[in-house]
Design a protein around this motif. Structure first.
Motif, PDB file in Angstrom:
ATOM      1  N   ARG A 339      21.433 -10.721 -43.490  1.00 57.84           N
ATOM      2  CA  ARG A 339      21.374 -12.058 -44.249  1.00 57.84           C
ATOM      3  C   ARG A 339      21.758 -13.177 -44.002  1.00 57.84           C
ATOM      4  NH1 ARG A 339      20.283  -9.499 -49.088  1.00 57.84           N
ATOM      5  NH2 ARG A 339      20.884  -7.522 -48.973  1.00 57.84           N
ATOM      6  N   ALA A 340      22.678 -12.572 -43.008  1.00 57.29           N
ATOM      7  CA  ALA A 340      23.373 -14.305 -42.457  1.00 57.29           C
ATOM      8  C   ALA A 340      22.079 -15.103 -41.937  1.00 57.29           C
ATOM      9  CB  ALA A 340      24.102 -14.224 -41.540  1.00 57.29           C
ATOM     10  N   ILE A 341      21.100 -14.693 -41.153  1.00 62.49           N
ATOM     11  CA  ILE A 341      20.457 -15.015 -40.203  1.00 62.49           C
ATOM     12  C   ILE A 341      19.317 -15.778 -41.291  1.00 62.49           C
ATOM     13  CG2 ILE A 341      18.601 -14.746 -38.139  1.00 62.49           C
ATOM     14  CD1 ILE A 341      20.612 -13.029 -36.962  1.00 62.49           C
ATOM     15  N   ALA A 342      18.872 -14.684 -41.434  1.00 53.82           N
ATOM     16  CA  ALA A 342      17.382 -15.079 -42.576  1.00 53.82           C
ATOM     17  C   ALA A 342      18.240 -16.732 -43.607  1.00 53.82           C
ATOM     18  CB  ALA A 342      17.456 -13.810 -43.787  1.00 53.82           C
ATOM     19  N   ALA A 343      19.771 -16.628 -43.750  1.00 51.07           N
ATOM     20  CA  ALA A 343      19.642 -17.730 -44.825  1.00 51.07           C
ATOM     21  C   ALA A 343      19.494 -18.998 -43.750  1.00 51.07           C
ATOM     22  CB  ALA A 343      21.157 -17.647 -45.364  1.00 51.07           C
ATOM     23  N   GLU A 344      20.103 -18.715 -42.346  1.00 54.27           N
ATOM     24  CA  GLU A 344      19.953 -19.921 -41.238  1.00 54.27           C
ATOM     25  C   GLU A 344      19.130 -20.401 -41.437  1.00 54.27           C
ATOM     26  OE1 GLU A 344      22.357 -21.227 -37.557  1.00 54.27           O
ATOM     27  OE2 GLU A 344      22.882 -18.688 -38.071  1.00 54.27           O
ATOM     28  N   HIS A 345      17.793 -19.054 -41.373  1.00 51.88           N
ATOM     29  CA  HIS A 345      16.311 -19.875 -40.716  1.00 51.88           C
ATOM     30  C   HIS A 345      15.907 -20.248 -41.641  1.00 51.88           C
ATOM     31  CE1 HIS A 345      18.133 -20.277 -36.578  1.00 51.88           C
ATOM     32  NE2 HIS A 345      19.142 -18.770 -36.839  1.00 51.88           N
ATOM     33  N   ALA A 346      15.694 -20.038 -42.715  1.00 50.58           N
ATOM     34  CA  ALA A 346      15.067 -20.259 -43.836  1.00 50.58           C
ATOM     35  C   ALA A 346      13.786 -18.483 -43.503  1.00 50.58           C
ATOM     36  CB  ALA A 346      14.380 -21.360 -44.232  1.00 50.58           C
ATOM     37  N   LEU A 347      14.624 -17.818 -43.326  1.00 49.42           N
ATOM     38  CA  LEU A 347      13.212 -16.128 -43.481  1.00 49.42           C
ATOM     39  C   LEU A 347      13.282 -15.109 -44.428  1.00 49.42           C
ATOM     40  CD1 LEU A 347      15.144 -15.282 -39.681  1.00 49.42           C
ATOM     41  CD2 LEU A 347      12.682 -16.509 -39.823  1.00 49.42           C
ATOM     42  N   CYS A 348      12.318 -14.518 -44.713  1.00 51.11           N
ATOM     43  CA  CYS A 348      11.930 -14.140 -45.922  1.00 51.11           C
ATOM     44  C   CYS A 348      12.252 -12.510 -45.364  1.00 51.11           C
ATOM     45  CB  CYS A 348      11.042 -13.929 -46.260  1.00 51.11           C
ATOM     46  SG  CYS A 348      10.232 -13.561 -47.671  1.00 51.11           S
ATOM     47  N   PRO A 349      14.097 -12.421 -46.441  1.00 51.05           N
ATOM     48  CA  PRO A 349      14.532 -11.792 -47.085  1.00 51.05           C
ATOM     49  C   PRO A 349      13.732 -10.051 -47.337  1.00 51.05           C
ATOM     50  CG  PRO A 349      15.717 -13.300 -47.826  1.00 51.05           C
ATOM     51  CD  PRO A 349      14.158 -13.626 -47.469  1.00 51.05           C
ATOM     52  N   PRO A 350      12.764  -9.830 -48.113  1.00 51.78           N
ATOM     53  CA  PRO A 350      11.858  -9.721 -48.542  1.00 51.78           C
ATOM     54  C   PRO A 350      11.101  -8.392 -46.675  1.00 51.78           C
ATOM     55  CG  PRO A 350      11.475 -10.185 -50.167  1.00 51.78           C
ATOM     56  CD  PRO A 350      12.137 -11.076 -49.365  1.00 51.78           C
ATOM     57  N   LEU A 351      10.623  -9.303 -46.164  1.00 53.50           N
ATOM     58  CA  LEU A 351      10.146  -9.399 -45.353  1.00 53.50           C
ATOM     59  C   LEU A 351      10.696  -8.369 -44.221  1.00 53.50           C
ATOM     60  CD1 LEU A 351       7.374 -12.127 -44.608  1.00 53.50           C
ATOM     61  CD2 LEU A 351       6.651  -9.527 -45.424  1.00 53.50           C
ATOM     62  N   LEU A 352      12.158  -8.888 -44.265  1.00 49.87           N
ATOM     63  CA  LEU A 352      12.906  -8.565 -42.958  1.00 49.87           C
ATOM     64  C   LEU A 352      13.503  -7.083 -43.672  1.00 49.87           C
ATOM     65  CD1 LEU A 352      15.133 -11.176 -41.949  1.00 49.87           C
ATOM     66  CD2 LEU A 352      12.953 -10.908 -41.091  1.00 49.87           C
ATOM     67  N   GLY A 353      12.967  -6.430 -44.958  1.00 46.21           N
ATOM     68  CA  GLY A 353      13.403  -4.878 -45.307  1.00 46.21           C
ATOM     69  C   GLY A 353      15.251  -5.319 -45.946  1.00 46.21           C
ATOM     70  N   LEU A 354      15.245  -6.654 -46.522  1.00 43.90           N
ATOM     71  CA  LEU A 354      16.270  -6.434 -47.132  1.00 43.90           C
ATOM     72  C   LEU A 354      16.389  -6.541 -48.266  1.00 43.90           C
ATOM     73  CD1 LEU A 354      18.401 -10.208 -45.037  1.00 43.90           C
ATOM     74  CD2 LEU A 354      18.773  -7.072 -44.195  1.00 43.90           C
ATOM     75  N   GLU A 355      15.242  -7.189 -49.159  1.00 45.34           N
ATOM     76  CA  GLU A 355      15.292  -6.577 -50.579  1.00 45.34           C
ATOM     77  C   GLU A 355      13.991  -6.183 -50.935  1.00 45.34           C
ATOM     78  OE1 GLU A 355      14.704 -11.032 -51.954  1.00 45.34           O
ATOM     79  OE2 GLU A 355      17.435 -11.289 -51.355  1.00 45.34           O
ATOM     80  N   LYS A 356      13.645  -6.127 -51.932  1.00 44.41           N
ATOM     81  CA  LYS A 356      12.301  -5.181 -52.931  1.00 44.41           C
ATOM     82  C   LYS A 356      11.454  -6.118 -53.306  1.00 44.41           C
ATOM     83  CE  LYS A 356      14.299  -0.382 -53.343  1.00 44.41           C
ATOM     84  NZ  LYS A 356      14.391   1.613 -54.131  1.00 44.41           N
ATOM     85  N   HIS A 357      10.007  -6.692 -53.076  1.00 45.76           N
ATOM     86  CA  HIS A 357       9.230  -7.215 -53.772  1.00 45.76           C
ATOM     87  C   HIS A 357       7.898  -6.286 -53.832  1.00 45.76           C
ATOM     88  CE1 HIS A 357       7.307  -8.274 -50.157  1.00 45.76           C
ATOM     89  NE2 HIS A 357       6.860  -9.113 -51.090  1.00 45.76           N
ATOM     90  N   VAL A 358       6.823  -7.143 -54.658  1.00 46.35           N
ATOM     91  CA  VAL A 358       5.936  -7.164 -55.130  1.00 46.35           C
ATOM     92  C   VAL A 358       5.119  -7.468 -54.106  1.00 46.35           C
ATOM     93  CG1 VAL A 358       3.652  -6.709 -56.454  1.00 46.35           C
ATOM     94  CG2 VAL A 358       5.995  -6.344 -57.493  1.00 46.35           C
ATOM     95  N   PRO A 359       4.585  -6.921 -53.156  1.00 48.11           N
ATOM     96  CA  PRO A 359       3.596  -8.575 -51.938  1.00 48.11           C
ATOM     97  C   PRO A 359       2.952  -9.394 -53.014  1.00 48.11           C
ATOM     98  CG  PRO A 359       3.347  -5.028 -52.051  1.00 48.11           C
ATOM     99  CD  PRO A 359       3.985  -5.350 -53.478  1.00 48.11           C
ATOM    100  N   GLY A 360       2.718  -9.860 -52.331  1.00 42.47           N
ATOM    101  CA  GLY A 360       2.258 -11.613 -52.481  1.00 42.47           C
ATOM    102  C   GLY A 360       2.785 -12.143 -54.136  1.00 42.47           C
ATOM    103  N   GLN A 361       3.844 -11.560 -54.618  1.00 47.65           N
ATOM    104  CA  GLN A 361       4.776 -12.990 -54.764  1.00 47.65           C
ATOM    105  C   GLN A 361       5.917 -13.677 -54.253  1.00 47.65           C
ATOM    106  OE1 GLN A 361       6.497 -10.313 -58.245  1.00 47.65           O
ATOM    107  NE2 GLN A 361       3.678  -9.699 -59.081  1.00 47.65           N
ATOM    108  N   ARG A 362       6.020 -14.523 -55.149  1.00 54.02           N
ATOM    109  CA  ARG A 362       7.077 -15.237 -54.439  1.00 54.02           C
ATOM    110  C   ARG A 362       8.792 -13.796 -54.388  1.00 54.02           C
ATOM    111  NH1 ARG A 362       5.090 -21.276 -56.971  1.00 54.02           N
ATOM    112  NH2 ARG A 362       2.801 -20.590 -55.482  1.00 54.02           N
ATOM    113  N   CYS A 363       9.213 -14.393 -53.790  1.00 51.37           N
ATOM    114  CA  CYS A 363      10.515 -14.389 -53.695  1.00 51.37           C
ATOM    115  C   CYS A 363      11.260 -15.010 -54.201  1.00 51.37           C
ATOM    116  CB  CYS A 363      10.975 -13.298 -52.047  1.00 51.37           C
ATOM    117  SG  CYS A 363      11.200 -14.685 -51.236  1.00 51.37           S
ATOM    118  N   PHE A 364      12.669 -13.909 -54.247  1.00 49.13           N
ATOM    119  CA  PHE A 364      13.953 -15.219 -55.016  1.00 49.13           C
ATOM    120  C   PHE A 364      14.095 -15.858 -54.021  1.00 49.13           C
ATOM    121  CE2 PHE A 364      18.128 -16.131 -56.426  1.00 49.13           C
ATOM    122  CZ  PHE A 364      18.024 -15.652 -57.535  1.00 49.13           C
ATOM    123  N   SER A 365      14.550 -15.618 -52.615  1.00 50.00           N
ATOM    124  CA  SER A 365      14.826 -16.553 -52.022  1.00 50.00           C
ATOM    125  C   SER A 365      13.750 -18.278 -51.777  1.00 50.00           C
ATOM    126  CB  SER A 365      15.212 -16.397 -50.695  1.00 50.00           C
ATOM    127  OG  SER A 365      16.317 -15.462 -50.732  1.00 50.00           O
TER     128      SER A 365
END
Length: 477
Positions: A339-365
């Motif tokens: 999570r810290a790496i995702a925040a530091e490098h602006a990576l997408c948490p859902p694509l890293l498996g850290l959050e659930k999301h509907v494919p194609g939709q914008r994540c909260f981050s």
């Protein structure tokens, strides 16, 4: 004063000292009473005071000492009496029963008010051991019974200090002044060993590389440590002025010391790690065994997108894989770090498996402008994957760089290593062949870190073919 009670080398006088405490740590204001009996050429003077601590006195301590919270409510703080206590102790031999306790608490109290005092210290436990070696027990209660001391106020500071002055006088009734003076001179000139250790406990300990083990009342060690200079390091435990309560507690519990000499620093580091994990000493905080060791594995899916998977060490052929990042001692630690790496490098948490999301939709981050939009196509999966690889680079687990086991030479020892696992130490062909026959133990994170550093800086390694030749030669014999 009778001749001989104050030998020439103690011309500054003696201070028989006792303190009472709340039972709290030395690094807090926990002293509740100080008693001092001063003895010098001018005579004998007694002084005592209650001290107001920074914490309540527990009921069991009040029952033992008779000192209650109501008694110290209006007593001075240590800072109010520090100058007077300093003047009564400075330049005198500091004598106490189990002196490391009293001296440690008082030195810590002086440090808190910006003062430093370094008296010569004599422990009457050690003095009794020295002069009465046939007796096993040397507690103050045993000294009272053995020498017929007159008890006025047991477990009160001045009362116990008076008992020590009586003990000193009884010794001079039984021994020649020169005998006592020699024992005192010897004891205050020695490194300060804990009161429960025999005087010759370190007699045969070498000042060489190795591992030392401190034991208390049973066969499980209290602490395991390592050093390039065993004797010096062990003595440093007991010559420190107890800047931590952990050191003070450890010194009070030690009753026996064992050691294992090694061929060098690497051997000492490896032996320490092995013993701490196997024996679980109560005072060792590091190098404990981790049962939930895990790592992130980065792999490409069927369409070439990079995916992360959390894998447990038990399920891996560790040391042979080149796609691992970590290690972590728990799933929680691994997830938190990602999570810290995702925040530091602006990576997408859902694509890293850290959050659930509907494919194609914008994540909260992404809505918080902390994701570049790989979740809904604003950033390509390939670009996101390359940034992920770059972000994880510092965590990459180094793959084993050899085809098989290698040996690291250290003195007369060959440390045998395979896939970051330590097979053991060999000193001859037979023991080497046995290590190669038994094979690798389970992967250990601390051993991996030690060996990675050792292999990075060492050139004296023996490759697989030479090890195999030795093993075949031994088998042929």
């Amino acid at each position: 004063m009778r001749p001989g009670l104050l030998p020439d080398f103690l011309a500054g006088g003696i201070a028989f000292v006792d303190i009472e405490t709340t039972g709290g740590p030395a690094q807090r204001e926990s002293i509740t009473e100080i008693g001092i009996v001063e003895v010098d050429e001018g005579g004998v003077r007694e002084w005592a005071t209650l001290v107001r601590p920074a914490m309540r006195i527990p009921d069991h301590i009040e029952r033992l000492t008779g000192i209650g919270n109501h008694m110290v409510a209006d007593a001075p703080r240590f800072e109010d009496i520090a100058d007077e206590v300093f003047d009564r102790l400075q330049g005198r031999l500091f004598v106490a029963h189990n002196a490391r306790f009293d001296h440690g608490y008082l030195r810590a109290a002086f440090r808190r008010v910006g003062m430093d005092i370094r008296p010569r210290v004599l422990c009457t436990v050690k003095l009794s051991r020295r002069l009465f070696p046939d007796h096993r027990r040397h507690s103050l209660d045993h000294l009272i019974e053995r020498h017929g001391l007159d008890v006025s106020a047991r477990h009160r500071a001045l009362g116990d200090a008076q008992l020590l002055w009586q003990f000193w006088q009884r010794l001079h009734e039984r021994f020649a002044p020169g005998t006592i003076a020699d024992a005192v001179r010897d004891l205050i000139g020695q490194a300060s060993l804990p009161p429960n250790l025999e005087p010759d406990a370190l007699g045969d300990m070498p000042d060489a590389p190795g591992v030392y083990l401190f034991y208390g009342d049973n066969e499980l060690p209290l602490y395991v440590g390592k050093s390039l200079h065993l004797r010096t390091r062990v003595l440093s435990h007991f010559s420190a002025d107890h800047r931590s309560d952990r050191e003070l507690s450890l010194s009070q519990q030690v009753k026996r010391i064992d050691w294992i000499e090694t061929s060098g620093e690497l051997g000492a580091l490896l032996k320490e790690a092995e013993l701490v994990k196997r024996l679980q000493p109560t005072h060792n905080r590091l190098l404990r065994r981790s049962r939930d060791l895990c790592a992130w594995r980065l792999k490409a899916d069927m369409i070439g997108d990079w995916q992360l998977e959390l894998v447990h060490a038990a399920d891996l052929d560790l040391g042979r894989q080149d796609d691992l990042y970590g290690f972590f001692r728990s799933r929680r630690e691994a997830t938190s770090r990602l999570r810290a790496i995702a925040a530091e490098h602006a990576l997408c948490p859902p694509l890293l498996g850290l959050e659930k999301h509907v494919p194609g939709q914008r994540c909260f981050s992404y809505q918080l402008k902390k994701c570049r939009g790989a979740c809904h196509g604003a950033e390509s999966p390939q670009a996101h994957g390359l940034r992920l690889i770059e972000a994880l680079h510092a965590l990459k687990v180094q793959a084993w760089p050899y085809d098989g086991p290698v040996g690291l030479r250290e003195g007369d020892t060959l440390h045998v290593v395979d896939a970051w696992c330590y097979l053991g130490a060999a000193r001859d062909d037979e023991s080497l062949a046995e290590l190669l026959r038994v094979g690798r133990p389970a992967f250990d994170l601390d051993i991996y870190k030690l060996l990675a550093k050792a292999l990075a800086r060492r050139q004296a390694w023996v490759p697989l073919r030479e090890l195999q030749a030795i093993a075949r030669r031994d088998a042929g014999d």
